[in-house]
Design an enzyme around this catalytic site. Structure first.
Site, PDB file in Angstrom:
ATOM      1  N   SER A 193       6.489   8.946  13.954  1.00 39.15           N
ATOM      2  CA  SER A 193       7.935   8.728  13.985  1.00 39.15           C
ATOM      3  C   SER A 193       8.582   9.309  15.248  1.00 39.15           C
ATOM      4  CB  SER A 193       8.546   9.379  12.750  1.00 39.15           C
ATOM      5  OG  SER A 193       9.825   8.870  12.500  1.00 39.15           O
ATOM      6  N   GLU A 231      12.565   4.358  17.971  1.00 41.80           N
ATOM      7  CA  GLU A 231      12.577   3.907  16.574  1.00 41.80           C
ATOM      8  C   GLU A 231      13.948   4.214  15.953  1.00 41.80           C
ATOM      9  OE1 GLU A 231      10.001   6.264  14.154  1.00 41.80           O
ATOM     10  OE2 GLU A 231      10.059   4.886  12.453  1.00 41.80           O
ATOM     11  N   HIS A 232      14.388   5.480  16.073  1.00 43.89           N
ATOM     12  CA  HIS A 232      15.693   5.913  15.569  1.00 43.89           C
ATOM     13  C   HIS A 232      16.548   6.368  16.744  1.00 43.89           C
ATOM     14  CE1 HIS A 232      12.761   7.026  12.299  1.00 43.89           C
ATOM     15  NE2 HIS A 232      13.628   6.354  11.580  1.00 43.89           N
ATOM     16  N   GLN A 266      12.775  14.583  12.367  1.00 41.11           N
ATOM     17  CA  GLN A 266      11.617  13.778  12.766  1.00 41.11           C
ATOM     18  C   GLN A 266      10.407  14.673  13.000  1.00 41.11           C
ATOM     19  OE1 GLN A 266      11.544  10.423  12.593  1.00 41.11           O
ATOM     20  NE2 GLN A 266      13.528  10.956  11.736  1.00 41.11           N
ATOM     21  N   TYR A 317       0.847  -1.181   0.000  1.00 42.34           N
ATOM     22  CA  TYR A 317       0.000   0.000   0.000  1.00 42.34           C
ATOM     23  C   TYR A 317       0.888   1.240   0.000  1.00 42.34           C
ATOM     24  CZ  TYR A 317      -3.701   3.240   0.783  1.00 42.34           C
ATOM     25  OH  TYR A 317      -4.575   4.278   0.609  1.00 42.34           O
ATOM     26  N   GLU A 370      -0.802 -36.799  28.217  1.00 43.99           N
ATOM     27  CA  GLU A 370      -1.703 -35.736  27.760  1.00 43.99           C
ATOM     28  C   GLU A 370      -3.054 -36.300  27.293  1.00 43.99           C
ATOM     29  OE1 GLU A 370       0.353 -33.215  24.933  1.00 43.99           O
ATOM     30  OE2 GLU A 370       1.752 -32.480  26.460  1.00 43.99           O
ATOM     31  N   HIS A 429      -2.340 -40.067  19.165  1.00 47.24           N
ATOM     32  CA  HIS A 429      -0.956 -39.634  19.015  1.00 47.24           C
ATOM     33  C   HIS A 429      -0.001 -40.779  19.377  1.00 47.24           C
ATOM     34  CE1 HIS A 429      -2.698 -35.620  18.963  1.00 47.24           C
ATOM     35  NE2 HIS A 429      -1.512 -35.066  18.777  1.00 47.24           N
ATOM     36  N   HIS A 489       7.886  15.552  10.283  1.00 43.76           N
ATOM     37  CA  HIS A 489       7.007  14.533   9.692  1.00 43.76           C
ATOM     38  C   HIS A 489       5.550  14.753  10.071  1.00 43.76           C
ATOM     39  CE1 HIS A 489       9.212  11.530   7.476  1.00 43.76           C
ATOM     40  NE2 HIS A 489      10.146  11.466   8.395  1.00 43.76           N
ATOM     41  N   GLN A 496     -10.557   0.171   0.710  1.00 46.45           N
ATOM     42  CA  GLN A 496     -10.960  -0.637  -0.441  1.00 46.45           C
ATOM     43  C   GLN A 496      -9.759  -1.287  -1.125  1.00 46.45           C
ATOM     44  OE1 GLN A 496     -11.545   2.580   0.095  1.00 46.45           O
ATOM     45  NE2 GLN A 496     -11.268   3.850  -1.736  1.00 46.45           N
ATOM     46  N   ASP A 503      16.969   7.251   6.151  1.00 48.26           N
ATOM     47  CA  ASP A 503      15.663   7.333   5.498  1.00 48.26           C
ATOM     48  C   ASP A 503      15.757   7.067   4.001  1.00 48.26           C
ATOM     49  OD1 ASP A 503      14.116   7.877   7.694  1.00 48.26           O
ATOM     50  OD2 ASP A 503      14.336  10.055   7.527  1.00 48.26           O
ATOM     51  N   ASN A 531      -3.226   5.757   6.257  1.00 50.11           N
ATOM     52  CA  ASN A 531      -3.961   6.525   7.263  1.00 50.11           C
ATOM     53  C   ASN A 531      -4.783   5.596   8.163  1.00 50.11           C
ATOM     54  OD1 ASN A 531      -6.206   5.739   5.792  1.00 50.11           O
ATOM     55  ND2 ASN A 531      -6.468   7.727   4.784  1.00 50.11           N
TER      56      ASN A 531
END
Lengths: 433, 433
Positions: A237, A327-328, A259, A130, A415, A420, A262, A191, A361, A214
């Site tokens: 981020s 994250e960074h 950052q 996506y 068991e 088995h 963003h 969709q 990046d 989103n």
């Protein structure tokens, strides 16, 4: 101005805990809408895609126009400048080289019982990527998602990208072309995710869906998880910079702002062992915020979620970093390698003052899709492993079954799983009788 | 009787598609109840655990009794027979040896631009393992979840297990002891998952939660995902056996029943190139169903979801297997290795007639926690990787930044992320000026 914290302050622990727990994301509840969209696409296929694209992207398409053809791509990428093309090529080459090293090895061995054991990796057959439309339509993200899939050996890689009012970023198409994407569709939103997961007349279903989006896209990915695999759901981020006083405050300020620009929900934190240096960086940020193109966004992020933390020493910095699990993580200190061995919970580490996070990046090589919201405590950035799966292999000989089968019979009995046990017993009886 | 299908039949495709799409699991919607339980544990901690344990497990505990002490474990495992202890030890040794080979390597290299790149794996700090109580309280599952965590290097591994009416399976405690589990709590259900994710006065929070459970546990794991990592949500078990006529029909029948006896929703499928052999296996199943202890469960599973499919040849069998993407795949054919190279979508493959799937459940060595419901198309069984995460590393030199920095500036500009570009430009200006 950001928050200023100091580990020497008596209220530090409370302030730091509040900083860690700050709720930065406001996720609207779109689940009911998304459920309806997915059901519609499952029921009506292309007809639903056409209708939803007219509604959300103000674009009237015939089903045959859902796919962006090779000729469409050729026409669009003709506009791209040679500089941009060369930059994308360089980025793609470096990302490909890095991810090629991630390919895991198959294994097979025979143990002392005579059992041959092992595993084999294989690629997901088909993946969907996506790509957001509009402002957040980043060609770098196309490279970062598509190249690992192709390195892993995914045979069919389909991209969906919304084209609001028919507009599309030619660099996104060029990045898809460079990365070896097989199919591109001008569809977006929940969709698109539904079409990738369940298929329509035009779009064949895939096995795994990755890529940012989103709230609608994120909710759709959560809903189709299980039917297909998905990557992580990314949050806003974050960057943590650990810097001593022997740094240029402006460089560190720009790294923090890269950052913050963003997203208003992004978070930039500086940890330093020199309070004066921390003040100098904060001043450099204020100066840059006077002129930055995205100063409105970056300013809100810095004001609401930014922080400058002064610590006693770098061991304390490492301990706080591990609690943040950023994250960074940039380590701008005299011996960044030594410090990196203590900062074990981080998505990506950038060592030394000549490695601004922005390198990662775009052109560093490692992936820029990384765990956010403290999830680096338990998860990793995107890699070829996300497009592979492992099958375990076992083969017993009669001797191996004689050696280890009786233990399986005992455990099956304990068991209360009689069949088995009998599946082993029947074979052992034949072998021993 | 199961369904009989033949790829030569004109309606085969429709029947096979229906078989693939059969909804086997009836998941009750417990999400609202689970949300309430999680909120309660977050708000009231141990007090909520005590109250919920009294309500659901009919067990009155003081908070100090939530933890099962080492002395409790010592007392319980004294009851275990030497045979069972030896069987668990053998299983643990084999599982440990297999998973030790899964430990991935760190990497570091310097490329032609002068950039030092790499990655480093590190263990999740703390993990929680949910173990069901009652009938489905399997010591083998404790080994299969706990050993990979400990092999990965998880420092703190906590087990939660409900003890309805105070009852607990001593073998579960012994398996936890053998696997090196650090803490055990007598709590179950959504409240146990909430305690592991958010912590209480007695139970410190963990970073990752694995292990099987009922609908409440599964819903709770879905809800806390993001706050902590979780493993897959397992569906009912499945086996696909591909067998030619040179097999003992009774052995194959027992292998099919060893899945069917798990659960009425389990699925057992035989694919063979000999219709007569398929009939012989079905007859052998009927015979076994007369006496099996769990014949009521196995019989329903076999009747509702079982299938015997006759194919023209083994290539056709491999193609159907890839569409099914089975959790367990047995290849009882003359050359199982050759066939296994064509059956790429499967959780675990068992090669040859002396490798009944039950060996893999207990003592083979590979993990028995495997992807169900066709998710072997995109996911893998549990492994040490589930308890590790990868941090990427990059370090630029001034020369490396000169070499690749300009491409990052171009891409940042094309994405309208000015601060990203400036963080590179500021450094290049200093280096070049």
């Amino acid at each position: 101005m950001p928050q200023f914290l100091n580990t020497r302050d008596t209220d530090f622990e409370a302030s730091f805990t509040a900083l860690l727990g700050a709720k930065r994301e406001d996720s609207p509840d779109v689940d009911a809408i998304v459920a309806g969209i997915i059901a519609d696409v499952r029921a009506r296929g292309d007809a639903a895609l056409v209708e939803l694209t007219a509604k959300f992207d103000r674009l009237d398409l015939a089903p045959a126009q859902l796919r962006i053809t090779d000729a469409d791509v050729d026409a669009a990428i003709a506009e791209v400048s040679p500089e941009e093309r060369a930059a994308l090529d360089l980025a793609a080459d470096r990302i490909r080289a890095y991810h090629a090293r991630q390919m895991p090895q198959d294994a097979q061995w025979t143990d002392e019982a005579g059992a041959t054991l092992g595993w084999r990796w294989s690629a997901v057959s088909a993946a969907g990527l996506y790509v957001p439309g509009g402002l957040a339509s980043y060609p770098s993200s196309v490279l970062m998602n598509a190249i690992p899939a192709k390195v892993a050996g995914v045979e069919r890689l389909a991209v969906t990208v919304p084209t609001p009012d028919g507009q599309i970023n030619p660099l996104v198409l060029l990045a898809a072309r460079i990365a070896g994407v097989d199919e591109i569709y001008r569809v977006g939103g929940a969709q698109a995710v539904a079409a990738l997961a369940y298929g329509t007349e035009t779009i064949a279903p895939v096995d795994k869906i990755t890529g940012p989006g989103n709230a609608f896209v994120a909710a759709a990915k959560r809903r189709v998880f299980g039917k297909v695999g998905i990557d992580m759901i990314a949050g806003p981020s974050e960057i943590l910079v650990i810097a001593d006083k022997d740094n240029n405050p402006d460089w560190i300020a720009l790294d923090l702002m890269s950052q913050a620009e963003h997203d208003e929900s992004a978070q930039s934190i500086l940890i330093t062992d020199d309070e004066g240096f921390g003040r100098a960086v904060a001043e450099a940020v204020e100066k840059r915020l006077e002129t930055l193109e995205r100063r409105a966004i970056a300013g809100v992020s810095w004001r609401d979620f930014g922080a400058v933390i002064t610590v006693r020493d770098m061991d304390e910095a490492a301990a706080l970093s591990n609690r943040i699990a950023p994250e960074h993580l940039e380590l701008c200190v005299a011996d960044p390698v030594a410090l990196s061995e203590k900062t074990v919970h981080a998505g990506a580490i950038f060592l030394g003052q000549y490695t601004p996070e922005a390198i990662g990046d775009y052109v560093g090589g490692p992936n820029h899709v990384l765990p956010t919201a403290r999830s680096a405590r338990f998860s990793s950035g995107l890699s070829v492993l996300d497009f592979l799966k492992r099958t375990t292999l076992s083969q017993m000989t009669p001797d191996a079954l004689r050696a280890i089968g009786p233990a399986a019979e005992v455990l099956a009995q304990s068991e209360s799983l009689e069949a088995h046990g009998l599946s082993v017993t029947a074979r052992l009886d034949a072998l021993n009788g």
